[in-house]
Design a protein around this motif. Sequence first.
Motif, PDB file in Angstrom:
ATOM      1  N   ARG A   8      -5.507  -2.591  45.958  1.00  0.00           N
ATOM      2  CA  ARG A   8      -4.050  -2.526  45.894  1.00  0.00           C
ATOM      3  C   ARG A   8      -3.593  -1.999  44.524  1.00  0.00           C
ATOM      4  N   ILE A   9      -4.245  -2.467  43.478  1.00  0.00           N
ATOM      5  CA  ILE A   9      -3.909  -2.006  42.128  1.00  0.00           C
ATOM      6  C   ILE A   9      -4.234  -0.522  41.974  1.00  0.00           C
ATOM      7  N   GLU A  10      -5.405  -0.103  42.463  1.00  0.00           N
ATOM      8  CA  GLU A  10      -5.793   1.303  42.378  1.00  0.00           C
ATOM      9  C   GLU A  10      -4.829   2.192  43.155  1.00  0.00           C
ATOM     10  N   LEU A  11      -4.426   1.749  44.337  1.00  0.00           N
ATOM     11  CA  LEU A  11      -3.472   2.517  45.124  1.00  0.00           C
ATOM     12  C   LEU A  11      -2.145   2.647  44.391  1.00  0.00           C
ATOM     13  N   HIS A  12      -1.719   1.565  43.771  1.00  0.00           N
ATOM     14  CA  HIS A  12      -0.472   1.596  42.991  1.00  0.00           C
ATOM     15  C   HIS A  12      -0.584   2.597  41.838  1.00  0.00           C
ATOM     16  N   MET A  13      -1.726   2.602  41.151  1.00  0.00           N
ATOM     17  CA  MET A  13      -1.925   3.534  40.038  1.00  0.00           C
ATOM     18  C   MET A  13      -1.943   4.977  40.522  1.00  0.00           C
ATOM     19  N   LEU A  14      -2.601   5.235  41.649  1.00  0.00           N
ATOM     20  CA  LEU A  14      -2.633   6.594  42.198  1.00  0.00           C
ATOM     21  C   LEU A  14      -1.236   7.041  42.610  1.00  0.00           C
ATOM     22  N   THR A  15      -0.468   6.135  43.195  1.00  0.00           N
ATOM     23  CA  THR A  15       0.909   6.453  43.563  1.00  0.00           C
ATOM     24  C   THR A  15       1.728   6.785  42.321  1.00  0.00           C
ATOM     25  N   SER A  16       1.520   6.024  41.265  1.00  0.00           N
ATOM     26  CA  SER A  16       2.231   6.285  40.015  1.00  0.00           C
ATOM     27  C   SER A  16       1.857   7.645  39.427  1.00  0.00           C
ATOM     28  N   LEU A  17       0.583   7.983  39.496  1.00  0.00           N
ATOM     29  CA  LEU A  17       0.147   9.282  38.995  1.00  0.00           C
ATOM     30  C   LEU A  17       0.758  10.418  39.815  1.00  0.00           C
ATOM     31  N   ALA A  18       0.832  10.250  41.117  1.00  0.00           N
ATOM     32  CA  ALA A  18       1.448  11.277  41.960  1.00  0.00           C
ATOM     33  C   ALA A  18       2.926  11.423  41.616  1.00  0.00           C
ATOM     34  N   ARG A  19       3.609  10.315  41.393  1.00  0.00           N
ATOM     35  CA  ARG A  19       5.015  10.354  41.006  1.00  0.00           C
ATOM     36  C   ARG A  19       5.174  11.048  39.646  1.00  0.00           C
ATOM     37  N   SER A  20       4.244  10.792  38.751  1.00  0.00           N
ATOM     38  CA  SER A  20       4.259  11.439  37.438  1.00  0.00           C
ATOM     39  C   SER A  20       4.076  12.948  37.571  1.00  0.00           C
ATOM     40  N   GLN A  21       3.206  13.371  38.470  1.00  0.00           N
ATOM     41  CA  GLN A  21       3.001  14.803  38.696  1.00  0.00           C
ATOM     42  C   GLN A  21       4.274  15.463  39.210  1.00  0.00           C
ATOM     43  N   ARG A  22       4.964  14.795  40.127  1.00  0.00           N
ATOM     44  CA  ARG A  22       6.222  15.351  40.643  1.00  0.00           C
ATOM     45  C   ARG A  22       7.261  15.444  39.531  1.00  0.00           C
ATOM     46  N   ALA A  23       7.308  14.447  38.665  1.00  0.00           N
ATOM     47  CA  ALA A  23       8.258  14.465  37.549  1.00  0.00           C
ATOM     48  C   ALA A  23       7.946  15.624  36.609  1.00  0.00           C
ATOM     49  N   LEU A  24       6.663  15.848  36.336  1.00  0.00           N
ATOM     50  CA  LEU A  24       6.276  16.978  35.479  1.00  0.00           C
ATOM     51  C   LEU A  24       6.703  18.303  36.089  1.00  0.00           C
ATOM     52  N   CYS A  25       6.556  18.432  37.381  1.00  0.00           N
ATOM     53  CA  CYS A  25       6.977  19.665  38.057  1.00  0.00           C
ATOM     54  C   CYS A  25       8.468  19.891  37.891  1.00  0.00           C
ATOM     55  N   ARG A  26       9.252  18.839  38.033  1.00  0.00           N
ATOM     56  CA  ARG A  26      10.699  18.970  37.861  1.00  0.00           C
ATOM     57  C   ARG A  26      11.044  19.358  36.417  1.00  0.00           C
ATOM     58  N   ILE A  27      10.341  18.763  35.462  1.00  0.00           N
ATOM     59  CA  ILE A  27      10.580  19.091  34.050  1.00  0.00           C
ATOM     60  C   ILE A  27      10.265  20.557  33.789  1.00  0.00           C
ATOM     61  N   ILE A  28       9.131  21.010  34.293  1.00  0.00           N
ATOM     62  CA  ILE A  28       8.715  22.402  34.079  1.00  0.00           C
ATOM     63  C   ILE A  28       9.737  23.364  34.676  1.00  0.00           C
ATOM     64  N   GLU A  29      10.192  23.073  35.891  1.00  0.00           N
ATOM     65  CA  GLU A  29      11.182  23.942  36.527  1.00  0.00           C
ATOM     66  C   GLU A  29      12.494  23.948  35.756  1.00  0.00           C
ATOM     67  N   THR A  30      12.889  22.805  35.218  1.00  0.00           N
ATOM     68  CA  THR A  30      14.153  22.698  34.498  1.00  0.00           C
ATOM     69  C   THR A  30      14.139  23.489  33.199  1.00  0.00           C
ATOM     70  N   ILE A  31      13.022  23.472  32.491  1.00  0.00           N
ATOM     71  CA  ILE A  31      12.999  24.134  31.185  1.00  0.00           C
ATOM     72  C   ILE A  31      12.405  25.538  31.214  1.00  0.00           C
ATOM     73  N   ALA A  32      12.016  26.019  32.371  1.00  0.00           N
ATOM     74  CA  ALA A  32      11.356  27.329  32.463  1.00  0.00           C
ATOM     75  C   ALA A  32      12.206  28.444  31.855  1.00  0.00           C
ATOM     76  N   ASP A  33      13.506  28.436  32.092  1.00  0.00           N
ATOM     77  CA  ASP A  33      14.362  29.494  31.562  1.00  0.00           C
ATOM     78  C   ASP A  33      14.441  29.448  30.043  1.00  0.00           C
ATOM     79  N   GLN A  34      14.543  28.237  29.464  1.00  0.00           N
ATOM     80  CA  GLN A  34      14.612  28.135  28.006  1.00  0.00           C
ATOM     81  C   GLN A  34      13.303  28.560  27.352  1.00  0.00           C
ATOM     82  N   VAL A  35      12.191  28.248  27.994  1.00  0.00           N
ATOM     83  CA  VAL A  35      10.887  28.611  27.447  1.00  0.00           C
ATOM     84  C   VAL A  35      10.722  30.119  27.426  1.00  0.00           C
TER      85      VAL A  35
END
Length: 94
Positions: A8-35
């Motif tokens: 259960r703990i491992e599944l929670h951690m994997l879910t958190s990592l997947a959520r983190s990956q989605r957040a990174l994608c949103r960040i990258i898309e948001t700042i792509a023009d400024q970069v």
Amino acid sequence: MRASNRERIELHMLTSLARSQRALCRIIETIADQVAVSEQLAVHMAENLKTISEYQRSMIQKITRQSPRQRRLGTPGKPWISKNVARGSSPTHD
């Protein structure tokens, strides 16, 4: 620690990592023009993303208990294709 609790703990951690990956994608898309406008910002963002990526890779390796694959340098070999696939035929069953 019981196996089900650990899973259960491992599944929670994997879910958190997947959520983190989605957040990174949103960040990258948001700042792509400024970069694209600022080379200095692009270098800074690349360094930060590399650090985050290495941290995530380390976490997933600890959770899954897998060691990282070693990169191989050189010329890749030709792809292997079954003769049946290459001819476009399917195997027959007698």
